[in-house]
Design a protein around this motif. Structure first.
Motif, PDB file in Angstrom:
ATOM      1  N   THR A  91       1.114  -1.274  -0.251  1.00 58.29           N
ATOM      2  CA  THR A  91       0.360  -0.358   0.672  1.00 58.29           C
ATOM      3  C   THR A  91       0.983   1.110   0.151  1.00 58.29           C
ATOM      4  O   THR A  91       1.842   1.060   0.152  1.00 58.29           O
ATOM      5  CB  THR A  91      -1.055   0.253   0.860  1.00 58.29           C
ATOM      6  OG1 THR A  91      -0.052   0.080   2.415  1.00 58.29           O
ATOM      7  CG2 THR A  91      -1.255  -1.114   0.807  1.00 58.29           C
ATOM      8  N   ASP A 108      -7.249   3.508   0.358  1.00 59.23           N
ATOM      9  CA  ASP A 108      -8.092   2.784  -0.254  1.00 59.23           C
ATOM     10  C   ASP A 108      -7.636   1.604  -1.330  1.00 59.23           C
ATOM     11  O   ASP A 108      -8.283   0.609  -1.902  1.00 59.23           O
ATOM     12  CB  ASP A 108      -9.254   3.333  -0.167  1.00 59.23           C
ATOM     13  CG  ASP A 108      -9.665   3.523  -1.619  1.00 59.23           C
ATOM     14  OD1 ASP A 108      -9.230   4.075  -2.002  1.00 59.23           O
ATOM     15  OD2 ASP A 108     -10.903   4.554  -1.765  1.00 59.23           O
ATOM     16  N   GLU A 109      -6.373   1.619  -1.910  1.00 60.84           N
ATOM     17  CA  GLU A 109      -5.729   0.674  -3.277  1.00 60.84           C
ATOM     18  C   GLU A 109      -4.533  -0.223  -2.824  1.00 60.84           C
ATOM     19  O   GLU A 109      -3.549   0.585  -1.320  1.00 60.84           O
ATOM     20  CB  GLU A 109      -5.518   1.936  -4.267  1.00 60.84           C
ATOM     21  CG  GLU A 109      -6.738   2.065  -4.846  1.00 60.84           C
ATOM     22  CD  GLU A 109      -6.351   3.197  -5.652  1.00 60.84           C
ATOM     23  OE1 GLU A 109      -6.797   3.386  -7.356  1.00 60.84           O
ATOM     24  OE2 GLU A 109      -5.092   3.731  -6.080  1.00 60.84           O
ATOM     25  N   VAL A 110      -4.737  -1.194  -2.863  1.00 53.32           N
ATOM     26  CA  VAL A 110      -3.342  -2.583  -2.780  1.00 53.32           C
ATOM     27  C   VAL A 110      -3.243  -2.445  -3.614  1.00 53.32           C
ATOM     28  O   VAL A 110      -4.066  -3.054  -5.147  1.00 53.32           O
ATOM     29  CB  VAL A 110      -4.237  -3.484  -1.550  1.00 53.32           C
ATOM     30  CG1 VAL A 110      -2.474  -4.686  -1.816  1.00 53.32           C
ATOM     31  CG2 VAL A 110      -4.823  -2.989  -0.381  1.00 53.32           C
ATOM     32  N   PHE A 138      -7.888  -7.961   2.388  1.00 52.90           N
ATOM     33  CA  PHE A 138      -7.824  -6.059   2.489  1.00 52.90           C
ATOM     34  C   PHE A 138      -9.194  -5.525   2.029  1.00 52.90           C
ATOM     35  O   PHE A 138      -9.646  -4.771   2.766  1.00 52.90           O
ATOM     36  CB  PHE A 138      -6.822  -5.810   0.946  1.00 52.90           C
ATOM     37  CG  PHE A 138      -5.718  -6.245   1.176  1.00 52.90           C
ATOM     38  CD1 PHE A 138      -4.957  -5.266   2.106  1.00 52.90           C
ATOM     39  CD2 PHE A 138      -5.192  -7.235   0.915  1.00 52.90           C
ATOM     40  CE1 PHE A 138      -3.657  -5.276   2.165  1.00 52.90           C
ATOM     41  CE2 PHE A 138      -3.112  -7.625   0.636  1.00 52.90           C
ATOM     42  CZ  PHE A 138      -2.746  -6.273   1.621  1.00 52.90           C
ATOM     43  N   ARG A 139     -10.644  -7.262   1.939  1.00 52.04           N
ATOM     44  CA  ARG A 139     -11.382  -6.590   1.811  1.00 52.04           C
ATOM     45  C   ARG A 139     -12.343  -6.284   2.996  1.00 52.04           C
ATOM     46  O   ARG A 139     -12.712  -4.813   3.934  1.00 52.04           O
ATOM     47  CB  ARG A 139     -12.553  -7.352   1.076  1.00 52.04           C
ATOM     48  CG  ARG A 139     -14.608  -6.900   1.008  1.00 52.04           C
ATOM     49  CD  ARG A 139     -14.979  -8.353   0.776  1.00 52.04           C
ATOM     50  NE  ARG A 139     -14.869  -9.059   2.492  1.00 52.04           N
ATOM     51  CZ  ARG A 139     -15.252 -10.237   2.190  1.00 52.04           C
ATOM     52  NH1 ARG A 139     -15.720 -10.553   1.154  1.00 52.04           N
ATOM     53  NH2 ARG A 139     -14.834 -11.269   3.146  1.00 52.04           N
ATOM     54  N   ARG A 141     -10.401  -5.178   5.528  1.00 48.31           N
ATOM     55  CA  ARG A 141     -10.380  -3.801   6.513  1.00 48.31           C
ATOM     56  C   ARG A 141     -10.486  -2.804   6.046  1.00 48.31           C
ATOM     57  O   ARG A 141      -9.334  -1.812   5.692  1.00 48.31           O
ATOM     58  CB  ARG A 141      -8.411  -4.405   6.505  1.00 48.31           C
ATOM     59  CG  ARG A 141      -7.829  -5.221   7.426  1.00 48.31           C
ATOM     60  CD  ARG A 141      -6.916  -6.087   7.329  1.00 48.31           C
ATOM     61  NE  ARG A 141      -6.597  -7.056   8.034  1.00 48.31           N
ATOM     62  CZ  ARG A 141      -7.275  -8.054   8.786  1.00 48.31           C
ATOM     63  NH1 ARG A 141      -7.489  -8.319   7.543  1.00 48.31           N
ATOM     64  NH2 ARG A 141      -6.916  -9.442   9.184  1.00 48.31           N
ATOM     65  N   TYR A 143     -10.470  -1.977   1.885  1.00 46.66           N
ATOM     66  CA  TYR A 143      -9.510  -1.155   0.681  1.00 46.66           C
ATOM     67  C   TYR A 143     -10.967  -1.823  -0.020  1.00 46.66           C
ATOM     68  O   TYR A 143     -11.922  -2.423   0.012  1.00 46.66           O
ATOM     69  CB  TYR A 143      -8.856  -2.119   1.266  1.00 46.66           C
ATOM     70  CG  TYR A 143      -7.578  -2.044   1.805  1.00 46.66           C
ATOM     71  CD1 TYR A 143      -6.536  -0.757   1.148  1.00 46.66           C
ATOM     72  CD2 TYR A 143      -7.467  -2.252   3.103  1.00 46.66           C
ATOM     73  CE1 TYR A 143      -5.444  -0.272   1.981  1.00 46.66           C
ATOM     74  CE2 TYR A 143      -5.624  -1.983   3.595  1.00 46.66           C
ATOM     75  CZ  TYR A 143      -5.398  -1.397   3.231  1.00 46.66           C
ATOM     76  OH  TYR A 143      -4.143  -0.864   4.503  1.00 46.66           O
ATOM     77  N   ARG A 144     -10.631  -0.501  -1.367  1.00 48.33           N
ATOM     78  CA  ARG A 144     -11.441  -0.733  -2.386  1.00 48.33           C
ATOM     79  C   ARG A 144     -12.032  -1.338  -3.211  1.00 48.33           C
ATOM     80  O   ARG A 144     -12.316  -2.016  -3.796  1.00 48.33           O
ATOM     81  CB  ARG A 144     -12.105   1.140  -2.618  1.00 48.33           C
ATOM     82  CG  ARG A 144     -12.793   0.991  -3.810  1.00 48.33           C
ATOM     83  CD  ARG A 144     -12.818   2.745  -4.242  1.00 48.33           C
ATOM     84  NE  ARG A 144     -11.517   3.043  -4.816  1.00 48.33           N
ATOM     85  CZ  ARG A 144     -11.320   3.261  -5.899  1.00 48.33           C
ATOM     86  NH1 ARG A 144     -11.382   2.028  -6.649  1.00 48.33           N
ATOM     87  NH2 ARG A 144     -10.161   3.228  -5.787  1.00 48.33           N
TER      88      ARG A 144
END
Length: 202
Positions: A91, A108-110, A138-139, A141, A143-144
């Protein structure tokens, strides 16, 4: 074939390189994915680097330690007490080695990269199971989306990402260069946004 050889030649000469930029929205439903061999997918711990190096002897142990020290996360699949699959996620800022550039990510990106499965375990659903574990992590937590890149020539990888990972193409990222001059570009498709909604850092 001629077109493929043409792009391959330009890439080797470092004149022109490009990758497909893909996005996996985490708000969408997740497909069912289970490996056909017993696996346990979890984050790689600092004390497990030796097991990772046995799986990826081609990598540098110093590089693996640096990634973990920076807070990058490595999702590994274990089978019979050994690592058979791994995928990295970062991130903030992501380095794309093939393009020798970095992309700035939105909060909000990985960015997922370097997904690899031991040859003996390919075709057994291990990679989809690992990808699913990563995206769910990641969802949960907040993240988008998960971003990734792939060579256009890797047609089987493109199809797998679309079918199993539910990744969709959102653009092309690459560079044009000659000598010390280089122009990095990111062309996104209509309705899509570039990573971080910011520019690229050479």
């Amino acid at each position: 074939m001629i077109k493929r050889l043409w792009f391959k030649g330009l890439s080797r000469a470092r004149i022109y390189r490009r990758l497909i930029l893909r996005e996996r929205p985490l708000s969408q439903p997740f497909p069912q994915a289970s490996a056909r061999v017993p696996v346990c997918v979890r984050l790689l711990a600092a004390g497990e680097i030796d097991a990772y190096m046995a799986f990826r002897p081609d990598q540098s142990i110093a590089e693996v330690r640096r990634r973990l020290d920076e807070g990058q996360q490595c999702f590994v699949a274990w089978h019979d007490r050994r690592v058979i699959h791994a995928g990295w996620a970062v991130t903030g800022r992501a380095r794309i080695e093939y393009l020798s550039t970095e992309i700035a990510l939105a909060p909000d990106e990985v960015y997922a990269y370097e997904v690899f499965t031991s040859p003996a375990f390919r075709g057994l659903g291990v990679s989809p199971a690992g990808m699913l574990a990563m995206t769910r992590y990641f969802r949960d937590r907040g993240y988008r989306c998960v971003l990734t890149v792939i060579l256009p020539e890797n047609r089987s990888g493109v199809r797998l990402g679309e079918k199993v990972g539910r990744y969709r193409r959102i653009g092309v990222i690459g560079y044009v260069g000659l000598g010390s001059w280089r122009h990095v570009f990111c062309r996104v498709e209509r309705g899509a946004s570039p990573p971080g909604r910011a520019g690229l850092a050479p």
